[in-house]
Design a protein around this motif. Sequence first.
Motif, short mmCIF file in Angstrom:
data_model
loop_
_atom_site.label_atom_id
_atom_site.label_comp_id
_atom_site.label_asym_id
_atom_site.label_seq_id
_atom_site.Cartn_x
_atom_site.Cartn_y
_atom_site.Cartn_z
N VAL A 254 0.85 -1.20 0.00
CA VAL A 254 0.00 0.00 0.00
C VAL A 254 0.88 1.25 0.00
CG1 VAL A 254 -1.63 1.36 1.40
CG2 VAL A 254 -2.06 -1.06 0.97
N LEU A 255 1.94 1.21 0.80
CA LEU A 255 2.88 2.34 0.80
C LEU A 255 3.48 2.54 -0.59
CD1 LEU A 255 4.42 4.46 2.51
CD2 LEU A 255 6.14 2.71 2.98
N GLU A 256 3.84 1.45 -1.23
CA GLU A 256 4.43 1.55 -2.57
C GLU A 256 3.42 2.09 -3.58
OE1 GLU A 256 6.14 -2.33 -3.26
OE2 GLU A 256 7.64 -2.00 -1.69
N TRP A 257 2.18 1.69 -3.42
CA TRP A 257 1.12 2.19 -4.32
C TRP A 257 0.86 3.68 -4.07
CZ3 TRP A 257 -3.79 3.78 -2.46
CH2 TRP A 257 -4.69 4.15 -3.45
N MET A 258 0.87 4.08 -2.78
CA MET A 258 0.69 5.50 -2.48
C MET A 258 1.77 6.31 -3.18
SD MET A 258 -0.20 5.01 1.57
CE MET A 258 0.22 6.64 2.16
N ARG A 259 3.00 5.80 -3.16
CA ARG A 259 4.13 6.54 -3.72
C ARG A 259 4.20 6.47 -5.25
NH1 ARG A 259 8.56 4.37 0.78
NH2 ARG A 259 8.17 6.00 2.35
N GLY A 261 1.63 4.90 -7.46
CA GLY A 261 0.39 4.84 -8.24
C GLY A 261 0.58 3.98 -9.46
N ARG A 262 0.18 4.53 -10.61
CA ARG A 262 0.42 3.86 -11.88
C ARG A 262 1.37 4.67 -12.75
NH1 ARG A 262 -5.86 2.97 -13.69
NH2 ARG A 262 -5.67 5.23 -13.71
N TRP A 263 2.01 5.69 -12.12
CA TRP A 263 2.75 6.66 -12.93
C TRP A 263 4.23 6.32 -13.07
CZ3 TRP A 263 6.80 9.52 -10.77
CH2 TRP A 263 6.87 9.51 -9.36
N SER A 264 4.76 5.44 -12.19
CA SER A 264 6.22 5.29 -12.14
C SER A 264 6.65 3.87 -12.46
CB SER A 264 6.69 5.66 -10.73
OG SER A 264 8.09 5.49 -10.64
N LYS A 265 7.62 3.75 -13.38
CA LYS A 265 8.19 2.43 -13.68
C LYS A 265 9.32 2.09 -12.71
CE LYS A 265 8.66 0.91 -17.98
NZ LYS A 265 9.01 0.90 -19.43
N SER A 266 10.08 3.11 -12.32
CA SER A 266 11.11 2.87 -11.31
C SER A 266 10.51 3.14 -9.94
CB SER A 266 12.29 3.81 -11.55
OG SER A 266 11.87 5.15 -11.45
N MET A 267 11.01 2.49 -8.91
CA MET A 267 10.43 2.63 -7.59
C MET A 267 10.70 4.03 -7.04
SD MET A 267 8.74 1.06 -5.17
CE MET A 267 8.96 -0.74 -5.18
N ASP A 268 9.63 4.72 -6.68
CA ASP A 268 9.76 6.01 -6.02
C ASP A 268 9.60 5.79 -4.52
OD1 ASP A 268 9.64 9.14 -6.52
OD2 ASP A 268 8.18 8.68 -4.94
N TYR A 269 10.51 6.37 -3.74
CA TYR A 269 10.51 6.10 -2.29
C TYR A 269 9.86 7.21 -1.47
CZ TYR A 269 13.56 2.23 -3.53
OH TYR A 269 14.06 1.08 -4.09
N GLY A 270 9.33 8.19 -2.13
CA GLY A 270 8.66 9.26 -1.41
C GLY A 270 9.58 9.89 -0.38
N GLU A 271 9.11 9.93 0.85
CA GLU A 271 9.90 10.52 1.93
C GLU A 271 10.97 9.57 2.45
OE1 GLU A 271 6.81 13.25 4.28
OE2 GLU A 271 6.02 11.32 3.62
N GLY A 272 10.90 8.30 2.01
CA GLY A 272 11.90 7.34 2.42
C GLY A 272 13.07 7.32 1.45
N SER A 273 13.73 6.18 1.38
CA SER A 273 14.87 6.02 0.48
C SER A 273 15.05 4.53 0.20
CB SER A 273 16.13 6.58 1.13
OG SER A 273 16.41 5.84 2.31
N ALA A 274 15.98 4.21 -0.70
CA ALA A 274 16.18 2.81 -1.06
C ALA A 274 16.56 1.98 0.18
CB ALA A 274 17.26 2.69 -2.14
N THR A 275 17.28 2.60 1.09
CA THR A 275 17.71 1.87 2.30
C THR A 275 16.72 2.05 3.47
OG1 THR A 275 19.02 3.81 2.92
CG2 THR A 275 20.16 2.04 1.73
#
Lengths: 329, 329
Positions: A254-259, A261-275
């Motif tokens: 759900v967090l990943e979907w919030m960040r 949606g359907r707009w991004s092919k690469s993972m967007d981490y929003g306020e977080g980060s890859a780590t």
Amino acid sequence: MFQDKIIIDGLQYCHWDREYFQTLLASGITAVHATIVYHEDARQTLTRFAEWNRHFEQNSDLIMPIHSMADVEQAKLQGKVGIFFGAQNCSPIDDEIGLVEVMRRQGLLIMQLTYNNQSLLATGCYEQQDSGVTRFGRQVIEEMNRVGMIIDMSHSAERSTLETIELSSRPICISHANPSFAHNALRNKSHAVIEALTKRGGLIGFSLYPFHLPNGSQCRLEDFCQMVAETAERYGVDHLGIGSDLCLNQPQHVLEWMRNGRWSKSMDYGEGSATNSGWPEALPWFDGRQGFENIYTGLLKFGFSDHEAGKILGTNWLTFLTNGLKAHS
Amino acid sequence: MFQDKIIIDGLQYCHWDREYFQTLLASGITAVHATIVYHEDARQTLTRFAEWNRHFEQNSDLIMPIHSMADVEQAKLQGKVGIFFGAQNCSPIDDEIGLVEVMRRQGLLIMQLTYNNQSLLATGCYEQQDSGVTRFGRQVIEEMNRVGMIIDMSHSAERSTLETIELSSRPICISHANPSFAHNALRNKSHAVIEALTKRGGLIGFSLYPFHLPNGSQCRLEDFCQMVAETAERYGVDHLGIGSDLCLNQPQHVLEWMRNGRWSKSMDYGEGSATNSGWPEALPWFDGRQGFENIYTGLLKFGFSDHEAGKILGTNWLTFLTNGLKAHS
């Protein structure tokens, strides 16, 4: 006394089920602004409303829908939690001005003009360039003013927010964000924004999402109350509420979907980060159960009166929404 | 006296514009059931609601929306025409049970289960085989009963209609059709249907669409009133209303769209034929202006009391709708 108060949480997106509704009721909350959509278009939004109708049908002993603020008083009297709806994005109106009124009638009381990204209406807080309110955006602001749908700029960029405050004939809100002076983050709000907002009668709801707080998940109740006290001193106690941004019991997807949606092919981490890509660790003093009561006690210790604490915990939202939801004739 | 009466037309699909709203008001009609969609799906239905909201905004001196029957009394008091909405098909709910309540809240007070063809719910009156109410249909009937959305079987086939009357826990209506004894047509209703309908508290609205009348466009006011009198004698005056099916100022392409939607590659002529494919010639005594007043006068001549004529011209609809629109708790 906490138990006598109208308590309003100005934003939650928990995993809504009977168990959580019981938790909500036990927490002493009178009414919650529930996010009904993040990315859903008009058609999908109808399904979200249908899902909520089913919640109301199956849990009518615990929750009730709020269509006007008179219903909040009813919820308090009946010992139920009132639920009212907002969208974190303008996706529910597609590209159609007439859907503002349609969605308002359906029960969408609040709508953000953007969610992080550029929308058809304005610029989100994560864009590099903030081009302000669009042509369609100006008309939607006017239409939201007319039908009494609350404008929320929590996830919007600075210039877009300032222009919206100026363009809107009615006060707007930032339902869930904190002042940058307490914690500098793209989602938090500058002095210029909070000053313009509050001078026009707007309301800001303090967020309890760790990414918005000083020291993140280590933020203590005292740190939070200190922020509230400083904000009250700068802008006045009448313009403050709580918008906890509580997202309990939601899985990672759900967090990943919030960040994304359907707009991004690469993972967007929003306020977080890859780590640091997961949900932030919850605040031990704000976990869905006694959070509001803890804040109430904390505010009294910081010198707020019982009346002032009641304003911040609910009656400021109640007054703001009562005025803002009236249709203009 | 005609002017004191609550006058309700149980179905119209005119070309809605300011000029026609003025005509409506002058005609003495208090409230109209306006068809909002024929073939539109859920998303397209929202646009139809948006278009009507614009009508209400731009013509608020002439018309007002009716969300409950209390609004009809308001319309009478304020000297405006009240508009309430129905669908001629179940297309607004797509294939989703939850959209019944969503559309009801939006203002869809009445829904037909079929429009001429087989639908997801039941069989239309032009199909060769009538297989009765479907699995989805049974659930939709129950849900419409629960939320207080009126079931209308005007364009449905015999078996489907009889089953729906039986399955529905609440009275249903046939908003616009005539008894077959007056004129035998696929769209008109048998003794079995009208008897079952009225015995369960249902209502039938007499149609003034020439294809449904004895002698078509040559049907005289006397012929119409004779039909009403005979129907009242057979089934009682309390179960009768008017559903004129008036479609004024609509071009040929609208008629073709009503008949063909998006489902037919070959031209379907509905109640017409290849050599008679246009709108039927209007009745000179029912042309949108003095039609209801003419019927009032005609009914008195046929021995109806002022009170009985008032029932047929509006208060039967008012009572039926008031009961039918209440949500079940």
